[in-house]
Structure formats: structure tokens, C-alpha cells
Design a protein around this motif. Structure first.
Motif, short mmCIF file in Angstrom:
data_model
loop_
_atom_site.label_atom_id
_atom_site.label_comp_id
_atom_site.label_asym_id
_atom_site.label_seq_id
_atom_site.Cartn_x
_atom_site.Cartn_y
_atom_site.Cartn_z
N TYR A 82 -20.07 37.35 -17.41
CA TYR A 82 -19.90 36.34 -16.37
C TYR A 82 -19.31 36.97 -15.10
O TYR A 82 -18.46 37.86 -15.18
CB TYR A 82 -18.96 35.23 -16.84
N SER A 83 -19.75 36.47 -13.95
CA SER A 83 -19.16 36.89 -12.68
C SER A 83 -19.38 35.80 -11.65
O SER A 83 -20.34 35.03 -11.74
CB SER A 83 -19.76 38.21 -12.19
N ALA A 84 -18.47 35.73 -10.67
CA ALA A 84 -18.59 34.77 -9.58
C ALA A 84 -19.31 35.45 -8.42
O ALA A 84 -18.76 36.34 -7.77
CB ALA A 84 -17.21 34.29 -9.14
N GLN A 85 -20.57 35.02 -8.19
CA GLN A 85 -21.38 35.58 -7.11
C GLN A 85 -22.28 34.47 -6.56
O GLN A 85 -22.75 33.62 -7.33
CB GLN A 85 -22.28 36.72 -7.60
N PRO A 86 -22.56 34.48 -5.27
CA PRO A 86 -23.51 33.51 -4.72
C PRO A 86 -24.93 33.85 -5.15
O PRO A 86 -25.28 35.03 -5.35
CB PRO A 86 -23.34 33.66 -3.21
N ALA A 87 -25.75 32.82 -5.29
CA ALA A 87 -27.14 33.03 -5.74
C ALA A 87 -27.92 33.90 -4.78
O ALA A 87 -28.79 34.68 -5.20
CB ALA A 87 -27.83 31.67 -5.89
N GLU A 88 -27.62 33.79 -3.51
CA GLU A 88 -28.44 34.43 -2.48
C GLU A 88 -28.02 35.86 -2.16
O GLU A 88 -28.71 36.55 -1.40
CB GLU A 88 -28.40 33.59 -1.19
N ARG A 89 -26.91 36.32 -2.73
CA ARG A 89 -26.42 37.66 -2.41
C ARG A 89 -25.59 38.17 -3.57
O ARG A 89 -24.46 37.75 -3.78
CB ARG A 89 -25.59 37.64 -1.12
N THR A 90 -26.17 39.08 -4.36
CA THR A 90 -25.49 39.59 -5.54
C THR A 90 -25.27 41.09 -5.43
O THR A 90 -25.84 41.76 -4.56
CB THR A 90 -26.31 39.31 -6.82
N ALA A 91 -24.49 41.62 -6.35
CA ALA A 91 -24.23 43.06 -6.40
C ALA A 91 -25.15 43.77 -7.38
O ALA A 91 -24.96 44.96 -7.65
CB ALA A 91 -22.76 43.29 -6.80
#
Length: 253
Positions: A82-91
Motif C-alpha cells: 500500500y502507498s498514498a499516491q495520486p492516480a495521475e502521478r505515481t512513482a
């Protein structure tokens, strides 16, 4: 995601308990149509209920959500990260995923930014699938005395984005860029008592907003109390929620 009041992060534990689980046939179909089973991305995972089902078919599932609170409530599975990331910009690294899924959230995204991100992180020929549910059917007397009056009371409080889901994720609404893969018709089927049904409807964003209006809140409280008294002794109800599903093969361009 488009800006909106994040009612999904309010009492994430309650949301997780009250929401239905997706049908097993959906995950069987996703697995059958995936070109590989190494890595899947479950985007806007919420409490991870789709991610943990995907984890039985894929070596690893990356489950992301804009809400850090939601991912801290994520259902545990040894191969779900799990990680907190926006749908439109990930790592995530480019060309990583065999499957990209979105459960009950595609109608909130910024499509101009999301679709290029999907294409960036997916392997050529990977499968994309999004699904959601909105309305449901159950016993006619419960529909007439509880569900339809409640829907009418909360109707003014729905965000406009919900109509994208209600209309079935049409290409014109979501600017779908991939070659379609036709999914089977599927529905969620649950056996709930009236308390569970009410608990589910109380997770609706429109219900939470409606409860901020004192007059509407009093009407909702009276409706819920009457339904508890009338229907709770009757035992389980049969709840059927058709899924809206859009799927496609991700091209590399």
C-alpha cells in the motif's frame, strides 16, 4: 483526481465494514485476460478490497490511494504493498504492470493526466479494467418504504461526477483511449439484514452531506428508525448490484 470533499476518508473503518465485496467471477475474468501475472496496480484502492482479491492471482499488487488514511486501513495480504499516491502521478517505473484496475473510483479522475500515466506504467498489451456499482434491487417492500425515499432525500447532495458511473462509464464521459475488451455481465449479490443495508447507504457521500442539513437529517433519522423497526425481524434481504465495467488492452503509444 478532480477536487471534491473527501467523504471517503471520513471513518474509513466504517466504510470498509459496510461496503460489499466484488464477485469472484470478475477476478477470474481479469486473470484469464491478463498477458502476465507478475505485477498489478490497483489504483484508488480505498481499503484494498479489490487488491486482496487480485493478490491471489498476481505475484505482487501495488495498491495506491490519494488518502493516506484509507491505505492505513488496507486489508492485509503478504503480496499487497500500500502507498498514498495520486492516480495521475505515481512513482512507479515505466512498463511495469500486467494489469491496472480501478474499483469504484474512475469517475473522480482527471482523465487528461490519468490515461497517459496508465500508458506509461503498463507493459505493452497489459489489461486495464475499471468497474463500479451504484443502484441496487432488493425486496419490493423495502425498496418502497426505505430505499427509494432515502434516495430521494439525498439526491440533491450527490457530486456531479457520480453521474459518470450511473451512466456506465461511457467513452464520451471518460475519454477512454484503449481498444475495448468486452467483459461479461456481472453483479454483486449479498444477503444483508436491514441494518447492514442501512449501514451501506450511510457510507454514501450524499448521505453524509445530507446529514449536515438539520431538517433533512431528521427525516433520514425517522426513515431509518422506522425501517429498523419494520424490517429487522424479517431476516436477510437479497441485494443485487449490477456492475458497470469498462476494460481495454493498453497499447504502448
Amino acid at each position: 483526481m478532480t477536487p471534491h470533499t473527501n467523504t471517503f476518508a471520513q471513518r474509513s473503518d466504517q466504510y470498509a465494514l459496510a461496503r460489499p465485496r466484488y464477485p469472484q467471477a470478475l477476478f477470474d475474468w481479469l486473470s484469464q485476460h491478463s498477458s502476465g501475472h507478475a505485477l498489478a496496480w490497483d489504483c484508488a484502492t480505498g481499503n484494498g478490497q479489490a487488491a486482496v482479491d487480485l493478490a491471489r492471482y498476481y505475484d505482487q499488487v501495488m495498491a495506491t490511494d490519494l488518502s493516506a488514511e484509507q491505505v492505513t486501513q488496507g486489508l492485509p495480504a503478504p503480496n499487497v504493498v500500500y502507498s498514498a499516491q495520486p492516480a495521475e502521478r505515481t512513482a512507479f517505473a515505466a512498463h511495469s504492470f500486467d494489469l491496472v484496475t480501478v474499483a469504484q473510483a474512475l469517475h473522480w479522475f482527471d482523465y487528461a493526466a490519468f490515461w497517459p500515466e496508465v500508458r506509461r506504467v503498463a507493459k505493452p498489451g497489459a489489461l486495464f479494467c475499471a468497474w463500479g456499482y451504484a443502484w441496487f434491487d432488493c425486496e419490493p417492500d423495502v425498496m418502497a418504504a426505505l430505499v427509494m425515499p432515502l434516495r430521494e432525500l439525498v439526491a440533491p447532495y450527490w457530486a456531479s461526477n457520480n453521474r459518470i458511473l450511473w451512466d456506465g462509464y461511457r467513452d464520451a464521459d471518460i475519454a477512454f483511449p484503449f481498444e475495448h475488451v468486452t467483459p461479461p455481465p456481472l453483479a454483486i449479490d449479498e444477503r444483508w439484514d436491514v441494518a447492514q443495508l442501512i449501514g451501506y447507504m450511510q457510507t454514501w457521500s450524499s448521505y453524509k452531506k445530507a446529514m449536515l442539513d438539520i431538517n433533512v437529517a431528521s427525516q433520514l433519522d425517522a426513515l431509518v428508525a422506522a425501517a429498523h423497526a419494520r424490517f429487522q425481524p424479517d431476516g436477510p434481504l437479497h441485494i443485487s448490484m449490477p456492475l458497470a465495467i469498462v476494460a481495454g488492452r493498453i497499447d504502448p503509444h
